[in-house]
Design an enzyme around this catalytic site. Structure first.
Site, mmCIF file in Angstrom:
data_model
loop_
_atom_site.group_PDB
_atom_site.id
_atom_site.type_symbol
_atom_site.label_atom_id
_atom_site.label_comp_id
_atom_site.label_asym_id
_atom_site.label_seq_id
_atom_site.Cartn_x
_atom_site.Cartn_y
_atom_site.Cartn_z
ATOM 1 N N GLY A 105 2.395 -7.376 3.487
ATOM 2 C CA GLY A 105 3.091 -7.763 3.251
ATOM 3 C C GLY A 105 4.440 -7.854 2.439
ATOM 4 O O GLY A 105 5.211 -8.185 2.467
ATOM 5 N N ASP A 107 4.923 -6.729 11.906
ATOM 6 C CA ASP A 107 5.546 -7.316 10.746
ATOM 7 C C ASP A 107 6.895 -7.554 10.836
ATOM 8 O O ASP A 107 6.961 -8.502 10.495
ATOM 9 C CB ASP A 107 5.456 -5.893 9.587
ATOM 10 N N ASN A 150 0.779 -1.501 0.282
ATOM 11 C CA ASN A 150 0.445 0.137 0.190
ATOM 12 C C ASN A 150 0.898 1.055 0.152
ATOM 13 O O ASN A 150 1.822 1.258 0.375
ATOM 14 C CB ASN A 150 -1.072 1.001 1.163
ATOM 15 N N ASP A 208 0.752 4.418 2.161
ATOM 16 C CA ASP A 208 0.258 5.069 2.878
ATOM 17 C C ASP A 208 0.067 6.555 2.841
ATOM 18 O O ASP A 208 1.561 7.122 2.471
ATOM 19 C CB ASP A 208 0.393 4.662 4.049
ATOM 20 N N ASN A 253 5.496 -4.240 3.992
ATOM 21 C CA ASN A 253 6.286 -4.674 5.161
ATOM 22 C C ASN A 253 7.332 -5.860 6.253
ATOM 23 O O ASN A 253 8.331 -6.019 6.518
ATOM 24 C CB ASN A 253 5.594 -4.339 6.500
ATOM 25 N N THR A 262 1.625 -12.650 19.878
ATOM 26 C CA THR A 262 2.354 -11.919 20.011
ATOM 27 C C THR A 262 1.724 -11.473 20.760
ATOM 28 O O THR A 262 0.842 -10.835 21.132
ATOM 29 C CB THR A 262 2.964 -10.637 18.576
ATOM 30 N N GLY A 289 7.355 4.498 11.434
ATOM 31 C CA GLY A 289 7.407 4.131 10.515
ATOM 32 C C GLY A 289 7.305 2.585 10.606
ATOM 33 O O GLY A 289 7.797 2.463 11.409
HETATM 34 P P1 ADP Z 1 1.428 -6.044 16.207
HETATM 35 O O1 ADP Z 1 1.808 -5.017 16.040
HETATM 36 O O2 ADP Z 1 1.003 -7.188 14.960
HETATM 37 O O3 ADP Z 1 0.088 -6.060 17.105
HETATM 38 P P2 ADP Z 1 2.781 -6.462 18.741
HETATM 39 O O4 ADP Z 1 1.882 -6.246 19.628
HETATM 40 O O5 ADP Z 1 2.090 -7.829 20.139
HETATM 41 O O6 ADP Z 1 2.135 -7.384 17.533
HETATM 42 O O7 ADP Z 1 4.230 -6.976 18.608
HETATM 43 C C1 ADP Z 1 4.406 -7.326 18.005
HETATM 44 C C2 ADP Z 1 6.003 -8.082 18.491
HETATM 45 O O8 ADP Z 1 6.887 -6.661 18.760
HETATM 46 C C3 ADP Z 1 5.769 -8.855 20.276
HETATM 47 O O9 ADP Z 1 5.889 -9.429 19.900
HETATM 48 C C4 ADP Z 1 7.330 -7.970 20.696
HETATM 49 O O10 ADP Z 1 8.442 -9.045 20.406
HETATM 50 C C5 ADP Z 1 7.507 -6.308 20.061
HETATM 51 N N1 ADP Z 1 6.998 -5.440 20.596
HETATM 52 C C6 ADP Z 1 5.586 -4.552 20.001
HETATM 53 N N2 ADP Z 1 6.346 -3.328 20.984
HETATM 54 C C7 ADP Z 1 7.437 -3.466 21.438
HETATM 55 C C8 ADP Z 1 7.484 -2.805 23.323
HETATM 56 N N3 ADP Z 1 7.198 -1.789 23.081
HETATM 57 N N4 ADP Z 1 8.789 -3.615 23.226
HETATM 58 C C9 ADP Z 1 9.281 -4.663 23.000
HETATM 59 N N5 ADP Z 1 9.187 -4.915 22.200
HETATM 60 C C10 ADP Z 1 7.754 -4.710 20.840
#
Ligand code: ADP
Length: 341
Positions: free
Chosen positions: A49, A276, A20, A22, A51, A236, A313
């Protein structure tokens, strides 16, 4: 069936998914119906995809990205960015415009998003089948739900038939993975809200994020086992890292069927695209060293994703493998045991 050499280091990973452009406006408050506001504008590449393909390539994997693009400046942007990151692009040329996302972000970081799937919706199983040369030599194929599920399914079927690992990131959270695609996934990687969506879809039981978050490890493991009985689930958990659950018959080199890996400590400023980053890095790590214990790959993905949150980003914020190693050091091989938290 073509025979493949599992030791061949040149086996790439294939990401099938969306691109996309953005368009982002930062505003004091999100617009209400009928309201006109002014805000600060910026634009850049996005789409789960793309990303994830960027993360995989920057994490060191030879990466092919299969997608659909319009014959327009957005499509040209995708081509030039992929080239810059050494990603092999296999793009169906669509009459529809390249995918877009209109994003408003308010002062508290809340957002409203409208996606125009455009060309992303035009990806077909036929185009996927025409990429069989790379799908037959890939070690890992990674897909999401921003392109037609039947296209991702065709890629999984093709690659799996040649011994590749299939990884499905069931995102975005409001998208449903059809049962036929679900059945072809060796690994699924939902965040907590995506877990709840798929749980309701596949098991017919409502589950909310608060209930999910309150589960102890044994209970979460049994929910994962119900969700994907034949495969591994990686949930996650944002800053808290992730939870891994394997079926008893396939621990992927781990000693335990379930465990948590704590999040890496970073100064997060923007978590857009963290999921991603995690997916691209996990796919790259699995492809790089298929004989290592799964927990080593998950620890790498956790570190990689954490580091991605220190830059604003999504695709543009993906770190390089060298940045991850410089920041956190090497991940020691620990045999078949999960690393301590
Ligand atoms: P999404 O972006 O799909 O919502 P998550 O928020 O679960 O997924 O984040 C994906 C991964 O990114 C986590 O499992 C972790 O490894 C990492 N992550 C996300 N936010 C943080 C943070 N504030 N500090 C450290 N790691 C992070």
């Amino acid at each position: 069936m073509e025979s493949i050499n599992p030791e061949d280091p040149s086996r790439p990973i294939v990401v099938v998914g969306s691109f996309n452009v953005d368009h982002v406006w930062t505003v004091a408050a999100l617009p209400r119906a009928g309201e006109t506001l002014s805000g600060e504008y910026h634009t850049g590449p996005g789409g789960k995809g793309f990303n994830q393909a960027t993360a995989a390539a920057r994490a060191g994997a030879e990466t092919t990205f299969v997608c659909a693009l319009g014959d327009d400046p957005g499509g040209a942007l995708a081509r030039s960015l992929a080239h810059g990151d050494g990603i092999e692009l296999r793009a169906l040329r669509s009459h529809a415009p390249t995918g877009t996302a209109g994003i408003y972000v308010d002062a508290e970081g809340r957002n409203s998003i409208v996606i125009g799937p455009g060309a992303n919706a035009a990806l077909t199983p036929g185009f996927i089948d025409a990429q069989r040369d790379c799908l037959q030599r890939t070690r890992v194929v990674l897909g999401q739900l921003e392109t037609p599920a039947i296209a991702v399914q065709a890629a999984f079927a093709q690659a799996r038939g040649h011994g590749a690992l299939t990884m499905l990131n069931p995102a975005p959270a409001d998208a449903i993975a059809p049962a036929a695609l679900w059945a072809l996934a060796d690994i699924v990687t939902p965040n907590e809200s995506e877990f709840c969506t798929q749980f309701e879809r596949h098991l017919g039981e409502r589950l909310d994020v608060q209930t999910l978050a309150s589960q102890d490890d044994a209970a979460l493991h049994s929910l994962c086992r119900r969700l994907l009985p034949h495969g591994s689930v990686v949930v996650t958990l944002g800053a808290a890292g992730c939870f891994v659950s394997h079926p008893a018959e396939s621990l992927r080199g781990d000693a335990h069927p379930h465990y948590r890996v704590a999040g890496a400590s970073v100064d997060a400023i923007d978590t857009t695209g963290a999921g991603d980053a995690f997916n691209g890095a996990l796919a790259a790590a699995l492809a790089r060293d298929p004989h290592a214990g799964f927990h080593q790959h998950v620890r790498y993905a956790n570190r990689y994703a954490a580091l991605s949150t220190e830059c604003a980003g999504a695709a543009t914020a993906m770190p390089r493998d060298t940045d991850v190693r410089a920041r956190f050091g090497e991940i020691a091989a620990t045999g078949t045991h999960p690393a301590p938290p």
